[in-house]
Design a protein around this motif. Structure first.
Motif, PDB file in Angstrom:
ATOM      1  N   THR A   6       0.726  -1.193  -0.136  1.00  0.00           N
ATOM      2  CA  THR A   6       0.444  -0.464  -0.127  1.00  0.00           C
ATOM      3  C   THR A   6       1.186   0.932   0.059  1.00  0.00           C
ATOM      4  O   THR A   6       1.472   1.073   0.818  1.00  0.00           O
ATOM      5  CB  THR A   6      -0.854   0.085   1.291  1.00  0.00           C
ATOM      6  N   ASP A 106      -1.308  -9.721   3.531  1.00  0.00           N
ATOM      7  CA  ASP A 106      -2.301  -8.521   3.347  1.00  0.00           C
ATOM      8  C   ASP A 106      -2.484  -8.079   5.368  1.00  0.00           C
ATOM      9  O   ASP A 106      -3.113  -7.075   5.384  1.00  0.00           O
ATOM     10  CB  ASP A 106      -3.515  -9.437   2.438  1.00  0.00           C
ATOM     11  N   GLU A 107      -2.959  -9.195   6.021  1.00  0.00           N
ATOM     12  CA  GLU A 107      -3.377  -9.105   6.957  1.00  0.00           C
ATOM     13  C   GLU A 107      -2.478  -7.919   8.010  1.00  0.00           C
ATOM     14  O   GLU A 107      -2.664  -6.912   8.578  1.00  0.00           O
ATOM     15  CB  GLU A 107      -3.873  -9.923   7.931  1.00  0.00           C
ATOM     16  N   ASP A 110      -2.977  -4.607   6.052  1.00  0.00           N
ATOM     17  CA  ASP A 110      -4.399  -4.273   7.429  1.00  0.00           C
ATOM     18  C   ASP A 110      -4.677  -3.521   7.921  1.00  0.00           C
ATOM     19  O   ASP A 110      -5.168  -2.756   8.567  1.00  0.00           O
ATOM     20  CB  ASP A 110      -5.245  -4.779   6.522  1.00  0.00           C
ATOM     21  N   LYS A 111      -3.043  -3.848   9.154  1.00  0.00           N
ATOM     22  CA  LYS A 111      -3.011  -2.965  10.586  1.00  0.00           C
ATOM     23  C   LYS A 111      -2.422  -1.911  10.407  1.00  0.00           C
ATOM     24  O   LYS A 111      -2.921  -1.445  11.285  1.00  0.00           O
ATOM     25  CB  LYS A 111      -2.250  -4.086  11.519  1.00  0.00           C
ATOM     26  N   THR A 113      -3.037   0.373   7.014  1.00  0.00           N
ATOM     27  CA  THR A 113      -3.465   1.400   5.973  1.00  0.00           C
ATOM     28  C   THR A 113      -4.833   1.034   6.139  1.00  0.00           C
ATOM     29  O   THR A 113      -5.482   1.256   4.999  1.00  0.00           O
ATOM     30  CB  THR A 113      -2.665   1.568   4.754  1.00  0.00           C
ATOM     31  N   GLY A 114      -5.191  -0.170   6.789  1.00  0.00           N
ATOM     32  CA  GLY A 114      -6.595  -0.647   5.852  1.00  0.00           C
ATOM     33  C   GLY A 114      -7.473   0.579   6.585  1.00  0.00           C
ATOM     34  O   GLY A 114      -8.342  -0.015   5.726  1.00  0.00           O
ATOM     35  N   SER A 115      -7.703   1.486   7.024  1.00  0.00           N
ATOM     36  CA  SER A 115      -8.799   2.284   6.878  1.00  0.00           C
ATOM     37  C   SER A 115      -8.682   3.207   6.480  1.00  0.00           C
ATOM     38  O   SER A 115      -9.892   4.119   6.620  1.00  0.00           O
ATOM     39  CB  SER A 115      -9.292   2.796   8.758  1.00  0.00           C
TER      40      SER A 115
END
Length: 120
Positions: A6, A106-107, A110-111, A113-115
């Motif tokens: 990301t 991914d997981e 996401d911690k 930039t996931g939001s």
């Protein structure tokens, strides 16, 4: 396990689409170079390269937000880089413009930039 990268670009900067694309490119290159030098990261990098190099470009609020994301990524042991503009075109020298996280699972990414919302 899927892997991705990301890139978050500062939403508070008034930069052209071309400038944003260049900053995203710088961020991606910096993270790839970092990943090449670490055995765990290299495994993620190789998988990412084999699977099509999934990248998602997102929006960070401002410079402080970039550095918060960077610290979070580092605390999770993820490849990360903050791009500092050279000041040759649209911005003053030394302006932080973007951050990259990954390639990594991914997981984990996401911690960090996931939001965030997609960059527009």
């Amino acid at each position: 396990m899927d892997v991705k990268m990301t890139i978050a670009i500062r939403g508070d900067l008034k930069i052209s689409c071309g400038k944003a694309a260049a900053q995203a490119g710088h961020a991606a290159v910096e993270c790839v170079l970092a990943a090449m030098g670490d055995a765990k990261w290299r495994k993620w990098l190789d998988q990412w390269l084999e699977e099509g190099q999934k990248k998602i470009v997102l929006t960070a609020d401002d410079a402080a937000h970039l550095y918060q994301l960077h610290e979070r990524a580092k605390s999770l042991g993820l490849p990360t880089a903050v791009v500092i503009d050279a000041g040759l075109t649209e911005l003053p020298p030394g302006t932080p413009t973007a951050i990259c996280v990954g390639p990594a699972p991914d997981e984990l990414v996401d911690k960090v930039t996931g939001s965030l919302k997609l960059y527009k």
